[in-house]
Design a protein around this motif. Structure first.
Motif, short mmCIF file in Angstrom:
data_model
loop_
_atom_site.label_atom_id
_atom_site.label_comp_id
_atom_site.label_asym_id
_atom_site.label_seq_id
_atom_site.Cartn_x
_atom_site.Cartn_y
_atom_site.Cartn_z
N LYS A 222 0.85 -1.21 -0.19
CA LYS A 222 -0.17 0.13 0.04
C LYS A 222 1.00 1.03 -0.25
O LYS A 222 0.45 1.99 -0.56
CB LYS A 222 -0.87 0.44 1.47
CG LYS A 222 -2.19 1.27 1.22
CD LYS A 222 -3.10 0.91 1.91
CE LYS A 222 -4.30 1.68 1.86
NZ LYS A 222 -5.70 0.99 2.92
N TRP A 223 2.15 1.49 0.81
CA TRP A 223 2.69 2.22 0.95
C TRP A 223 3.58 2.56 -0.35
O TRP A 223 3.53 3.63 -0.94
CB TRP A 223 3.90 2.26 1.82
CG TRP A 223 3.54 2.80 3.66
CD1 TRP A 223 3.56 1.37 4.32
CD2 TRP A 223 2.74 3.77 3.78
NE1 TRP A 223 2.92 2.34 5.04
CE2 TRP A 223 2.62 3.79 5.18
CE3 TRP A 223 2.81 5.31 2.95
CZ2 TRP A 223 2.28 4.08 5.96
CZ3 TRP A 223 2.10 5.97 4.08
CH2 TRP A 223 1.84 5.63 5.52
N ARG A 224 4.16 0.99 -1.17
CA ARG A 224 4.58 1.65 -2.52
C ARG A 224 2.98 2.17 -3.13
O ARG A 224 3.88 2.76 -5.08
CB ARG A 224 4.53 0.07 -2.94
CG ARG A 224 5.84 0.31 -4.50
CD ARG A 224 5.67 -1.36 -4.61
NE ARG A 224 3.97 -1.83 -5.45
CZ ARG A 224 3.79 -3.22 -5.68
NH1 ARG A 224 5.24 -3.32 -6.32
NH2 ARG A 224 2.75 -3.61 -6.68
N LYS A 225 2.22 2.36 -3.35
CA LYS A 225 1.20 2.80 -4.74
C LYS A 225 1.22 3.70 -3.89
O LYS A 225 0.75 4.81 -5.10
CB LYS A 225 -0.22 2.05 -3.68
CG LYS A 225 -1.80 2.68 -5.12
CD LYS A 225 -1.39 1.88 -6.30
CE LYS A 225 -2.09 1.94 -7.21
NZ LYS A 225 -2.46 3.61 -8.06
N MET A 226 1.09 4.02 -2.45
CA MET A 226 0.91 5.60 -2.50
C MET A 226 1.95 6.26 -2.79
O MET A 226 2.17 7.58 -3.13
CB MET A 226 1.08 6.30 -0.98
CG MET A 226 1.60 7.28 -0.46
SD MET A 226 0.76 7.40 1.48
CE MET A 226 -0.72 6.77 1.44
N LEU A 227 3.40 5.56 -2.92
CA LEU A 227 4.90 6.34 -3.87
C LEU A 227 4.59 6.52 -5.18
O LEU A 227 5.87 6.97 -5.35
CB LEU A 227 5.71 5.34 -2.72
CG LEU A 227 5.83 5.81 -1.44
CD1 LEU A 227 7.54 5.04 -0.75
CD2 LEU A 227 6.40 7.29 -0.56
N GLY A 228 4.01 6.05 -5.58
CA GLY A 228 3.91 5.99 -6.92
C GLY A 228 4.90 4.88 -7.47
O GLY A 228 4.95 4.60 -9.16
N GLY A 229 4.73 3.60 -6.80
CA GLY A 229 5.67 2.28 -7.52
C GLY A 229 4.95 1.31 -7.36
O GLY A 229 5.20 -0.16 -7.84
N GLY A 230 3.48 1.56 -8.22
CA GLY A 230 2.28 0.77 -8.61
C GLY A 230 2.48 0.58 -10.03
O GLY A 230 1.73 1.34 -10.60
N THR A 231 2.96 -0.80 -10.31
CA THR A 231 2.84 -0.26 -11.68
C THR A 231 2.02 -1.50 -12.15
O THR A 231 1.57 -2.36 -12.07
CB THR A 231 4.91 -0.74 -12.43
OG1 THR A 231 4.91 -1.91 -11.45
CG2 THR A 231 5.46 0.64 -12.43
N ARG A 232 1.86 -1.41 -13.55
CA ARG A 232 1.19 -2.27 -14.63
C ARG A 232 1.72 -3.33 -15.42
O ARG A 232 1.51 -4.33 -13.69
CB ARG A 232 0.88 -1.53 -15.67
CG ARG A 232 -0.48 0.22 -15.06
CD ARG A 232 -1.93 -0.70 -14.15
NE ARG A 232 -2.30 0.44 -13.05
CZ ARG A 232 -2.83 0.81 -12.04
NH1 ARG A 232 -4.10 -0.60 -12.04
NH2 ARG A 232 -3.87 1.52 -11.98
N GLN A 233 1.98 -3.72 -16.40
CA GLN A 233 2.83 -4.86 -16.73
C GLN A 233 4.02 -4.74 -16.19
O GLN A 233 4.91 -5.00 -17.32
CB GLN A 233 2.22 -5.15 -17.76
CG GLN A 233 0.97 -5.09 -18.78
CD GLN A 233 -0.11 -4.08 -18.58
OE1 GLN A 233 0.63 -3.30 -18.67
NE2 GLN A 233 -1.78 -4.08 -17.93
N ALA A 234 4.12 -5.24 -15.43
CA ALA A 234 5.87 -4.90 -14.82
C ALA A 234 6.28 -5.87 -15.73
O ALA A 234 7.66 -5.74 -14.91
CB ALA A 234 5.78 -4.16 -12.97
N GLY A 235 5.73 -7.17 -15.61
CA GLY A 235 6.28 -8.04 -15.98
C GLY A 235 7.80 -8.32 -16.46
O GLY A 235 8.31 -8.84 -16.71
N ILE A 236 7.03 -7.34 -17.53
CA ILE A 236 9.01 -6.81 -18.60
C ILE A 236 9.66 -6.85 -17.99
O ILE A 236 11.06 -7.49 -18.84
CB ILE A 236 8.65 -6.14 -19.30
CG1 ILE A 236 6.85 -5.90 -20.42
CG2 ILE A 236 9.36 -5.50 -20.48
CD1 ILE A 236 6.47 -4.81 -21.12
N ILE A 237 9.77 -6.02 -16.82
CA ILE A 237 11.03 -5.71 -15.89
C ILE A 237 11.66 -6.76 -14.63
O ILE A 237 12.92 -7.45 -14.91
CB ILE A 237 10.95 -4.44 -15.63
CG1 ILE A 237 10.77 -3.99 -15.96
CG2 ILE A 237 11.85 -4.31 -14.11
CD1 ILE A 237 12.48 -3.20 -17.14
N GLY A 238 9.98 -7.35 -14.78
CA GLY A 238 10.68 -8.92 -13.74
C GLY A 238 10.87 -9.69 -14.20
O GLY A 238 11.91 -10.32 -13.77
#
Length: 350
Positions: A222-238
């Motif tokens: 939840k804190w990550r989302k507040m800081l703007g770290g909630g990403t969408r199709q992040a699996g490309i990086i993951g």
């Protein structure tokens, strides 16, 4: 191509990482529907022996989310006075987490255990609550020094006596594990949470992991989302992060070997002050004070030889080895420093 010794952050993804990124199966990670990120987080948690893990965009974000998840505004955090969290993360502890720092001078990144214990606040209406103890392993500002397991255990025992959590900034956790010749779990078992980078010596293009108890990681999400770290199709990086964890840890020993060879070569050069025996991982620092030039001048001279480096103080230089530095690069760097030294010493005699 220049010989880039500024940091292991300059590493580029391997061909296998690029292939994995192209072919990654993705979904919306904010909904928890990116299968590649889910696999990365599960793998990461298993490697460091924690219940759960969270993919974050950077080590700084991972550390900040950890502090937010462990503490409340007005708490005090104990940490080493040259630690990355305190010194190089743009005062995030104060401006975002709203916590007060209690810094302790360490030796090779090790705060004296007795001083940590003494810094823990007693219950008092005048004082903040000690909410967290932060360690850094390896310790970047001490030339990549490793915190010994016995030290980690001693700090952990103090934290248990006072019921205070321990967060480890393990940006280069795997360098520490390889340097000690142990499984990463042998380090992380003395911590409540750990942050480690995928984007330094492991060569992924970006990203870090925060791992710890499941309940805390859910708060951190939840804190990550507040800081703007909630990403969408992040699996490309993951996808690159998975390759990093599966294939890039053991090869860190090569970086350590190169760093030791570089330090030993520099130690033979007049005007260079370095303790080659103290080099433990992929980072070295040395003094050029005897050469009568500033670190900025020295770095500028190095650039003319095709070597990139960072100053680490008025007369101090930092070199960091990584996957894209070869033994030939080490030899060329030693030769460049030898030329600069000889030229300056000759000039001083005129």
């Amino acid at each position: 191509m220049p010989i880039d010794l500024r940091s292991d952050t300059v590493t580029t993804p391997t061909e296998k990482m690029r292939d994995a990124m192209r072919d990654a199966v993705v979904g919306d990670d904010v909904y928890g529907e990116d299968p590649t990120i889910n696999r990365l987080e599960q793998l990461a948690a298993e490697i460091v022996g924690k219940e759960a893990a969270l993919f974050v965009t950077s080590g700084t974000q991972g550390n900040q989310v950890a502090v937010l998840s462990h503490t409340q505004r007005g708490d005090e955090v104990i940490l080493e006075e040259r630690s990355h969290i305190f010194y190089y993360e743009t005062a995030g502890l104060a401006t975002i987490a709203g916590v007060q720092t209690r810094t302790i001078k360490g030796i090779n990144g090790q705060m004296p255990v007795a001083e940590i214990a003494a810094a823990i606040r007693e219950e008092d209406v005048h004082c903040p609550k000690t909410g967290l103890i932060c360690l850094e392993n390896t310790h970047g500002d001490s030339a990549g020094s490793i915190l010994p397991l016995s030290y980690m255990e001693d700090v952990y025992q103090v934290s248990r006596q006072h019921q205070i959590p321990v967060h480890l900034d393990g940006a280069r956790l795997f360098n520490a594990a390889v340097g000690l010749g142990v499984d990463p779990k042998e380090i992380t078992k003395y911590t409540d949470t750990v942050q480690f980078c995928l984007s330094k010596g492991l060569s992924a293009p970006m990203g870090s992991i925060l791992a710890g108890p499941k309940e805390l990681i859910e708060r951190a999400r939840k804190w990550r989302k507040m800081l703007g770290g909630g990403t969408r199709q992040a699996g490309i990086i993951g996808a690159a992060g998975i390759v990093a964890l599966e294939e890039m840890i053991d090869r860190l020993q090569e970086d350590h070997t190169h760093a030791k060879a570089l330090a030993e070569g520099l130690a033979l050069i007049d005007g260079i002050d370095i303790d080659a025996e103290s080099v433990e991982t992929n980072m070295i620092m040395f003094s050029i004070g005897q050469l009568g030039m500033t670190a900025e001048e020295f770095v500028s001279r190095l650039n003319k030889f095709g070597v990139l480096a960072n100053p680490a103080g008025p007369n101090r230089i930092r070199f960091v080895t990584h996957r894209e530095i070869s033994m030939d690069d080490i030899d060329k760097t030693i030769e460049a420093v030898k030329n600069i030294s000889a030229s300056n010493i000759a000039k001083a005699k005129l």
